[in-house]
Every structure is written in C-alpha cells, then in structure tokens.
Scaffold this motif. Structure first.
Motif, short mmCIF file in Angstrom:
data_model
loop_
_atom_site.label_atom_id
_atom_site.label_comp_id
_atom_site.label_asym_id
_atom_site.label_seq_id
_atom_site.Cartn_x
_atom_site.Cartn_y
_atom_site.Cartn_z
N ASN A 63 0.83 -1.21 0.00
CA ASN A 63 0.00 0.00 0.00
C ASN A 63 0.86 1.26 0.00
O ASN A 63 0.52 2.25 -0.64
N ILE A 64 1.97 1.21 0.74
CA ILE A 64 2.87 2.37 0.76
C ILE A 64 3.54 2.54 -0.60
O ILE A 64 3.68 3.66 -1.10
N LEU A 65 3.96 1.43 -1.19
CA LEU A 65 4.59 1.51 -2.51
C LEU A 65 3.62 2.09 -3.53
O LEU A 65 4.03 2.83 -4.45
N ASP A 66 2.36 1.81 -3.36
CA ASP A 66 1.33 2.35 -4.26
C ASP A 66 0.73 3.62 -3.66
O ASP A 66 -0.48 3.86 -3.75
N TRP A 67 1.60 4.44 -3.08
CA TRP A 67 1.18 5.63 -2.32
C TRP A 67 0.30 6.57 -3.14
O TRP A 67 -0.70 7.09 -2.64
N LYS A 68 0.68 6.80 -4.39
CA LYS A 68 -0.03 7.81 -5.18
C LYS A 68 -1.52 7.49 -5.27
O LYS A 68 -2.37 8.37 -5.20
N ARG A 69 -1.85 6.20 -5.41
CA ARG A 69 -3.24 5.81 -5.52
C ARG A 69 -3.92 5.74 -4.16
O ARG A 69 -5.13 5.97 -4.02
N ASN A 70 -3.14 5.42 -3.11
CA ASN A 70 -3.73 5.16 -1.79
C ASN A 70 -3.74 6.36 -0.85
O ASN A 70 -4.29 6.27 0.26
N GLN A 71 -3.11 7.45 -1.22
CA GLN A 71 -3.03 8.60 -0.31
C GLN A 71 -4.43 9.06 0.08
O GLN A 71 -5.36 9.04 -0.71
N ASN A 72 -4.52 9.42 1.35
CA ASN A 72 -5.75 9.99 1.93
C ASN A 72 -6.80 8.98 2.33
O ASN A 72 -7.77 9.36 2.99
N HIS A 73 -6.69 7.70 1.94
CA HIS A 73 -7.75 6.78 2.32
C HIS A 73 -7.27 5.41 2.79
O HIS A 73 -8.09 4.59 3.18
N VAL A 74 -5.95 5.15 2.78
CA VAL A 74 -5.45 3.87 3.26
C VAL A 74 -4.56 4.11 4.46
O VAL A 74 -3.66 4.95 4.42
N GLU A 75 -4.83 3.39 5.53
CA GLU A 75 -4.04 3.53 6.75
C GLU A 75 -2.92 2.51 6.79
O GLU A 75 -3.11 1.35 6.40
N VAL A 76 -1.75 2.94 7.26
CA VAL A 76 -0.60 2.03 7.36
C VAL A 76 0.07 2.20 8.72
O VAL A 76 -0.02 3.26 9.34
N PRO A 77 0.74 1.15 9.19
CA PRO A 77 1.51 1.26 10.44
C PRO A 77 2.92 1.76 10.16
O PRO A 77 3.45 1.59 9.07
N PHE A 78 3.50 2.40 11.15
CA PHE A 78 4.88 2.87 11.04
C PHE A 78 5.59 2.62 12.36
O PHE A 78 5.08 2.99 13.43
N CYS A 79 6.74 1.97 12.29
CA CYS A 79 7.54 1.67 13.48
C CYS A 79 8.74 2.60 13.52
O CYS A 79 9.75 2.35 12.84
N PRO A 80 8.68 3.70 14.27
CA PRO A 80 9.83 4.61 14.34
C PRO A 80 11.02 3.96 15.02
O PRO A 80 10.87 3.05 15.85
N ALA A 81 12.21 4.45 14.67
CA ALA A 81 13.43 3.86 15.23
C ALA A 81 13.61 4.20 16.70
O ALA A 81 14.21 3.44 17.45
N ARG A 82 13.07 5.34 17.14
CA ARG A 82 13.27 5.77 18.52
C ARG A 82 12.17 6.74 18.93
O ARG A 82 11.35 7.16 18.11
N VAL A 83 12.22 7.12 20.21
CA VAL A 83 11.25 8.03 20.81
C VAL A 83 11.99 9.11 21.59
O VAL A 83 13.03 8.84 22.21
N VAL A 84 11.48 10.34 21.56
CA VAL A 84 12.00 11.40 22.43
C VAL A 84 10.86 11.95 23.27
O VAL A 84 9.72 12.06 22.82
N LEU A 85 11.18 12.27 24.51
CA LEU A 85 10.22 12.84 25.45
C LEU A 85 10.82 14.10 26.06
O LEU A 85 12.04 14.19 26.25
N GLN A 86 9.97 15.06 26.40
CA GLN A 86 10.40 16.14 27.28
C GLN A 86 9.62 15.99 28.59
O GLN A 86 8.63 15.29 28.64
N ASP A 87 10.09 16.63 29.65
CA ASP A 87 9.57 16.26 30.97
C ASP A 87 8.14 16.69 31.23
O ASP A 87 7.44 16.04 32.02
N PHE A 88 7.63 17.74 30.58
CA PHE A 88 6.23 18.10 30.80
C PHE A 88 5.32 16.94 30.41
O PHE A 88 4.36 16.62 31.11
#
Length: 962
Positions: A63-88
C-alpha cells in the motif's frame, strides 16, 4: 529486524563495506519506488524491515509503494526507530509506565517486562522558571581593557560598565581580563568546561556561571526535587531509556544535536533514523533528513512498548524553493513567509517535502528552523532529504569520517540521498507549491496568532488598526479618544510613560531559533552595536535570554557578544523552556498597576513559536513573534508603535539619533563570526557534557525498587487511575445516556485552553487542592512540573483564563452545572456530575484541539468524566489523542453545527454505539427535547476502534502483559 519478514532475500551487503547489511528497498520497489517522495520512501523501508504478518503486513508495504493511488484513504503502520520525550509530557508517560507495572503485577503479570521496547530519550527541560533576572551583580566578563582588546582583535570596550567583573582566574585562565594572553589562539576552547559556564571572550577560558543562572538552577532543583528523583529512579529501573538531566538543553535541541543518528546501525544492520516524540517541535529533525513528528504521550507510550503508530497515507506537498532571500531577512522571516504560503495552500495533515535550487542555499540550521515551525502551519511534517549540505553539517558537528562514508553509501544505495546537481527525475507529489525566497522581507507575527504576519515596515500602522478593530483574533477595540492615553509610572526612582504598544516583556527564549547560530549571533552583534552607540533598554522591561543549549552560550560567549546582550538586560537565565510556556516571573507591581489603570494594550516580543493571548502574562494582551535581533531592537525602542525606516530607536552618545539600519549586522559580519565560533569542538564538548550530566543530578539519590514506592502525601507524583478497570478482554462500547454538556465552545479552541500550562492561579481549583495539602502559593510551582499528579492536572483542565464558554458569555474558566443552576469552576461542576452519575460531553466548533500540550488535553477531560466531544472539525493529533484515552470524537455533518441544528447546549444528549463500529460511521444523537440528528464517529481505522473499545491505548498495551 523482524524475524518473520518475508523480505529476507532483499538484504544486501553495502558496496565497499561488505560487513554492513541493509534492505535494498530500491530494487524491491523498482521504477515505482523512484516516483515516491523521499519521506514516503522512509515509510516503505520501515514497513519492509518490520513486516511480521501481524502488526505490519505485506499488504501494508505494498500500500505504501502504491502511495499515489492510496493517499488519503489507506491507513498504514509505522515503526519509528526511537522516541523522544520532554519532561512536561515525559513525566506523565513515565508515571503511566510505573502505574502499568503496578497494574500488571496486581493482575498477575510480571512487572519487570514493562520497559520501553525502542531507544527512548527523555530530556528534563521544561522545569526551568525565571525566578531571577537582571541580577544586580554584573556577571559577564568585562570586555574592556586596552591590552586585552588588542590581543583579541575583536571588540571595543563597553562605553559604560556598572562594575568591572574580572575573569576571576578559574581553570587556568591567566587572571583578570586586563591581563592579555596573546599566546592563546582565537576560538580555542577549554577542555575543562562543565555545566555550561561562560567563557572569557578574550582568553576563551571558563569563568563562573552568572549568579542569575546559579540561582535559577538552585531554585529548579529545589522545587522539583521529588519529580527529579522519580526520573532518576526511572533511569535506574527501566531498560532502553536515557534521561538527559536538567540544565543540559531543550528536548528538540538535544534531539537534533545529540540523539539524532540520521542512519541507525544495529549489529552492522543499517536503516534510516526516524522518531516520534511528545514535544510538538520534534519535527525539527526533518531538517536533518530524519523523518519525525510529534505525538501525544499516550501514543508515544504505545510506541515505547513496541506498537506501531498508525497514519493514513498522507498527501505529500512538494514545496519548490527558488531564488535567494534578502540580506535583511533572517531564518524567522523565511519561516513565517513559508508558514503563510503553506497555510494558504492548505497543507493541514499533509507531509511537505522541500526541493528546488533554493534548498541548497539553506543551511541545516535554516532547514531545521523551517521544519520546526510545521505545527504552526498545520503540516504533519516538513521534510528535507539528506544532501551534501547535510553531510557537511554532520562533518562540522563531529560525526566520525568513516561513519559518514557508510551513511552516504547507504543513503545513495536506497535512493534516500538528494543530489540537486543530478538530472534524475523529481518524485511525484500530490501538489507543488512554489516559493521565491527573493520575495521575502522581514516580518513579525501577532498580536495573538502565529499565522498573522505583519511586515516590519508596516508594524506601526497594523498595531493602530488592531486598536481600532473589534475584539477578536487581532482587534482590541480601544476607543479612539483613549488610543493615545499615557500613564506615568515611577520605577526605581525614575518616571516612565506607558502607553498602548509599550513593550514590557522581551525574550530571546529556548525555542526554534537557537538551533540557528545566524539569528542568535545577529541579536548579539546588534546588541554590541547598540551599546557602542549608547542605546539602552528601559529597566522595567522583563528581558531574558534562555538559550536552547550550552552550545548557544558557547558561541555567544566566544564571539564576545554575550556581555553586550547582558548590558541590555538579555542575561542568560538558564537552559530550558521558560517564557514560551508561561514561566515568566511577574512584572513589577508598579508596571502591572499602570497597565491595569490605563487599560493599556501592553506587548511582549519573543523569538518563539507560541503567542496566544494571555500565554506570557495575564496583563500582556499583545504578543509578537520576532527574530532574535528584532526582539532586541524592539526592546531598545520600548514600543511596537515605531516605523524603523523613519523613526530612531533612541538617542545615542552626544544626542545623536540612532536608527535600526545603523546597528543592523550585515550578512558578511554574521558569516565571519559564525565561521569563527560555530565549530565542531562546540558540538563535541556539548556531547561530552550531556554524557557526564551535572553535579546536582549525579548526587541526587533515588530508589532502585522494581515498583515505584508511591508516597501518598506527594503532590508531584501520584499513581493515576487509568488502569482501575483493566480487564483481560475488551467490552463493547457503552451507550452515552442523558449526558449534559460540560462546555459549549467556539472555533479554534487550542490545547492551551484545554490542557494545564504555566503558573497555577491562586484562585484556581488546583490551588485550592494544593492549599488543602498544606502548600503555600510560593510552593505551587507550575502545572508542567505537576503533570505527574493527576489530581492537580484534572483540576487545571479548562482552567485557562481566556477560555470562552458560551454558557458564561465571557472569558473565564467557568461553566454551569445544569441540575443545580450553579455557575462553578469547570472542575467543580464536573465533580458534581460524576457524583451524580451523569455523563458529560463537550460541544465545540471548528479546529478543536489546535496547538501543543496534547497529552493532558485528552487525559484531563477523560478524568473530568467527558465521554465524547462533538465538534465541527479537529486538529488531527488531538483527535487521535482523544481516542487513545477513551473519548469518542464525534463530528457534525458538513454544513451543520449547534446553531444550524437549533441546539442550545442545555439539552441532554443520548448516543448509542452499535456493537460493530466501523470507521467514519454515522451515528444518531437524541436530545431531551426530542430532536434527533446525525454525526460522524470520527474513527479513521479499525485499529482506532479497537483502542476505543479497550478503553484507550494504555489499557490495550497493558492487556498484552496479561
């Protein structure tokens, strides 16, 4: 690397580095891959690498590879490499982790298993408050002294100095500034720097911290000891987390300078760096070619526990930059100009990706400044692919040469490296927006919203128009006969005259601009020229300089401009978010009284990104965002009612009128100083400082038990109630029956209106709670510092003095409890409803949930008993946060709102959820008056429905351990 990935065969060795492995996604995607925008290519690589057939499926990758056709209506998961937090937002996240350990243990699970699953960096940067500024002690090294001046060959002495502050012979410095050391090369730094001291601008040796910094640091550690101990416990007990201690820098600055890797390398396996974070400025790293964006604490905690974030494949707007900006235009002018263009292009919720000849003319600092502002123009993120400019920047900031070679080879192999000299085809974008940089002129933004730009040469006229205009997003509606009122005031033995447009706060703060040396150095060079010309800043103006990190202090100090900033009152007050989040010390009583007496529109000028009305101070109604040099210039002028072209800033020596053009630094001057002062050794020493921590943090004691020992008397750290109904199996959504409306709100309600931020007002519900615990107002601290205590935060929800509830008819944190007819604080009314077993909902207009502080903007209403929000439209991330905590986001049908439906908000509402919810399903709402109307259940995916059924993402994740 997911062991179940079906794409193992596309793993290859990297050219001249055969021991390095990677997924060659460019071969897998073929010709279609090369048409993808660079940002989408990063999503595609992640889906291939993390494909396990469960959380990430093969169909997601395709679905991601076919992004042009699927933009705006197909949901995909994404696994980020890391996370950042601030204390608030980091402290409630870590408190939730601690509470989750407790809940898992109580339900029979193993609490030790509850740990972040990906690298997580938490920066303690939001606890700083400005308790001290303009210290009477002259705390910067005196740049005077003939011999020293000759040896340095840079600056002339200050024309006037209250007292000479010697270098004080620390760490090998050769005595007072008058004793030159011609043998020391210009630009050399001491290796003994600790805790970000100032440097003697001539010997470039450490000198003691300014007393202002030391006092603010002492206050910071004193008032926040309990929560700092909790962070210290977290760093000992949880795996895979790094705590960056106080006084190191702000989260997005640390993320950019220290945590960013551009390319991850784990056991010789390479993949792109990517990140999500709880700071709205996480998007800054996109200027470095790292895909990243801000999310709320609820989503972040799920990512930390190994869950992907989900997003609907976005449109990608290609922003083509051409031409070159005017020499007078700073990065902030470029940012605000791009903000205006992109707002007009309607990029809300979309990726923006920059290309064109103008991009190569922007430094990484310029790019990160632009990327950092994307929340303000509504984009999901603004991405600058890695190019030669990026690599040169990384080289100057201390990246290892061999690592850079591997990085470049890898990015080129997977076609994530942008070469503007190549004739290769451009990616295909959803739309293209063209911006000619040569058309950009200096701007400020305000007086109430960041998107309302005002050309500097039109500032005086525009402010006059604001005085005349009806009260609203720009106007103040001041009667014509009162617009020229003058209020005399005695301050420190002198009489001053205040009027509409007078400046009372001028802050160069730790936000956005400090990643860009040119704008900070411009402020310093302007201050130098101003002092040498004999200009001053009026003493009642609350001036401050809060650098984003020690690196900023290094280059301001080593370039010799810091004493001049201090001379004008822009003295380093500490490191962390301060004025930007409302942590400004009160204005002098005489000034506050004069403003109130004359009902004056007093002004604040700051080099930040947030200027909502009342954010800085309740008596400062007009706030303008400006570049650092313009902040200094307006502080000198003392008013925004000035035409810099025709009116002088002030009178200098010998009665000479001094204009802005007389002291504005040229690009050549800036370039020369930047080359001398912003060098790799600064980044290297800053990184060493981050790794060492500081003495106060290192000596701080904290428990080491697996479970946190909750102190029932604590007013900072409290075990929240989110897991009270934790069950192994989810239940069907329960109907909302006979709900009252807690609040009836209008358009553009920001998360600043919803989520507690800034100081705790003495008359607020939170203040009453803290007083009942034996605390005095001096001990209240800020809402941000108490985000680990749900009792305080719930009471602070909807406590903003500018909250406009249509039930009340004027700005006030009040509402009506309809069963009794009483007008009460929002918390008190919600508490009564909960005691009576009556559910509540919120009615709102367009763009509900704009801005930052998103975590408690969802958690707070949930704990107030809010079951659903019914609005015309939502800010994307806030909508997701509501679902993540268990509140249903409902949307009126297009063209409908409470007015068109004849709703008063005084009715009771009943909402029935079908057993099988589906994304964007239409639901019926029935009121107590018999009216039935339709709304959209704004769930965008099956995953969001699952989270809602589970009672939010926290319970969904915790259930996995059972």
């Amino acid at each position: 690397l997911s062991p179940g990935s079906p794409y193992q065969p596309v793993i290859e060795a990297l050219g001249n580095h055969p021991q390095k492995k990677f997924y060659n996604v460019s071969k897998l995607g073929g010709a279609k891959y090369e048409t993808l925008p660079y940002s989408i290519r990063v999503l595609f690589e992640s889906s291939i690498r993390n494909c396990d057939g469960c959380l990430v499926k093969e169909t997601d990758a395709m679905n991601i590879l076919d992004w042009k056709r699927n933009q705006n209506h197909v949901e995909v998961p994404f696994c980020p490499a890391r996370v950042v937090l601030q204390d608030f937002t980091g402290i409630p996240a870590m408190v939730d982790f601690a509470a989750m350990r407790e809940a898992v243990r109580n339900a029979g699970g193993d609490p030790v298993k509850v740990n972040p699953a990906c690298p997580t960096g938490l920066t303690v940067d939001h606890s700083l408050q400005i308790d001290f500024s303009k210290c009477a002690i002259q705390n910067a090294p005196n740049p005077g002294g003939g011999d020293c001046q000759k040896a340095a060959g840079k600056l002339s002495p200050l024309k006037a100095q209250a007292r000479k502050a010697p270098c004080r012979a620390q760490s090998g410095c050769k005595g007072p500034c008058g004793a030159a050391d011609p043998g020391r090369p210009s630009g050399q730094f001491s290796a003994q720097i600790e805790n970000t001291p100032l440097l003697c601008p001539f010997h470039l040796q450490p000198v003691p911290e300014p007393e202002t910094v030391l006092k603010n640091q002492e206050m910071e550690f004193g008032r926040n000891r309990e929560r700092l101990q909790f962070f210290k416990w977290s760093s000992k007990v949880f795996k895979n987390i790094s705590i960056i201690p106080p006084e190191t820098g702000m989260a997005h600055q640390v993320n950019l300078e220290y945590l960013s890797r551009v390319v991850f390398e784990v056991k010789d396996f390479l993949y792109p760096d990517s990140v999500v974070g709880t700071d709205s400025h996480t998007t800054m790293v996109n200027g470095l070619g790292i895909l990243g964006w801000g999310v709320g604490g609820i989503e972040t905690e799920a990512v930390m526990l190994g869950m992907p974030v989900t997003l609907t494949l976005p449109e990608v707007v290609g922003c083509e930059l051409t031409g070159a900006a005017s020499p007078l235009a700073t990065s902030i002018d470029i940012v605000l100009s791009i903000t205006k263009h992109l707002r007009q292009a309607d990029v809300a919720g979309k990726f923006v990706e920059f290309f064109g000849s103008g991009v190569s003319q922007l430094s990484v600092a310029d790019r990160t400044t632009i990327a950092n502002m994307c929340p303000e123009y509504g984009a999901f993120l603004s991405f600058f692919p890695v190019d030669n400019v990026t690599l040169k920047h990384l080289k100057h900031t201390g990246f290892d040469k061999a690592k850079l070679e591997v990085m470049e080879a890898y990015l080129k192999a997977v076609k994530l490296f942008r070469n503007y000299e190549s004739s290769s085809r451009e990616p295909e974008y959803s739309q293209v927006v063209q911006i000619n940089l040569s058309s950009i002129v200096p701007y400020v933004s305000g007086p109430k919203r960041s998107q309302d730009r005002v050309a500097v040469n039109n500032m005086k006229t525009d402010f006059q128009a604001c005085l005349n205009e009806k009260s609203g997003v720009k106007g103040f509606q001041i009667a014509a006969e009162k617009q020229n009122d003058i209020v005399p005031v005695q301050y420190e033995g002198n009489e001053y005259k205040l009027s509409h447009g007078c400046i009372v706060i001028a802050a160069v703060i730790s936000c956005t601009n400090n990643c860009n040396p040119s704008v900070m150095l411009a402020a310093g060079l302007l201050a130098k020229k101003a002092v040498e010309a004999g200009l001053v800043v009026k003493p009642y103006i609350r001036t401050s300089l809060s650098p984003g990190s020690g690196m900023v202090t290094h280059y301001l100090s080593s370039s010799g401009v810091l004493p001049y900033l201090s001379k004008l009152g822009f003295e380093v007050v500490g490191y962390g978010c301060s004025t930007c989040v409302g942590n400004t010390a009160p204005l002098p009583e005489a000034i506050r009284n004069a403003i109130k007496q004359g009902d004056l529109i007093a002004c604040g000028v700051l080099s930040g990104t947030k200027n909502f009305e009342g954010r800085l101070c309740d008596c400062v109604r007009a706030n303008y965002l400006a570049s650092p040099p313009l902040v200094v210039a307006y502080a000198i002028a003392g008013t925004v009612r000035i035409d810099f072209e025709t009116e002088p800033l002030g009178t200098g020596f010998n009665g000479k009128s001094i204009y802005l053009r007389d002291i504005w630094p040229t690009r050549k001057e800036l370039h020369t100083v930047e080359e001398e002062c912003v060098i790799s050794s600064m980044f290297k020493e800053l990184k060493e400082k981050m790794e060492k921590g500081n003495k106060r943090w290192n000596l701080l004691e904290a428990p080491e038990s697996t479970l946190f020992p909750w102190d029932l008397k604590s007013t900072y750290i409290r075990c929240p109630s989110f897991f009270d109904k934790l069950a192994k199996e989810p239940v069907s959504p329960q109907p909302i029956e006979n709900a009252h409306v807690l609040l009836y709100l209008g358009d553009s309600v920001t998360t600043d209106h919803i989520s507690p931020a800034g100081s705790i007002a003495r008359s607020s519900a939170a203040a009453k709670y803290l007083t009942s615990k034996g605390l005095t107002p001096r001990e209240f601290n800020s809402y941000g510092a108490r985000r680990g205590n749900d009792a305080v935060m719930t009471r602070g929800t909807f406590a903003n003095i500018k909250l406009l509830n249509k039930f009340i008819g004027k700005p006030a944190p009040k509402t009506i409890h309809f069963p009794s007819g009483q007008t009460l604080d929002v918390f008190e009314a919600a508490e009564l409803y909960q005691k009576e077993g009556i559910p509540v909902i919120i009615l709102a207009g367009k763009k509900y949930g704009l801005g930052s502080s998103r975590d408690w903007a969802a958690k707070g209403p949930f704990l107030l008993g809010v079951k659903a929000v019914l609005a015309e439209s939502y800010e994307k991330v806030h909508r997701s946060q509501l679902i993540g905590i268990g509140i249903a986001p409902l949307q009126f049908l297009p063209g409908e709102n409470p007015s068109t439906l004849g709703l008063t908000g005084r009715e009771q509402f009943s909402i029935l959820f079908p057993p099988e919810l589906s994304p964007r399903m239409t639901l019926d709402i029935k009121t107590s008056t018999g009216k039935i109307f339709h709304v959209i259940a704004l769930f965008e995916s099956d995953m969001e429905i699952t989270l809602y059924k589970c009672g939010g993402s926290l319970n969904f994740v915790a259930r996995r351990f059972l």
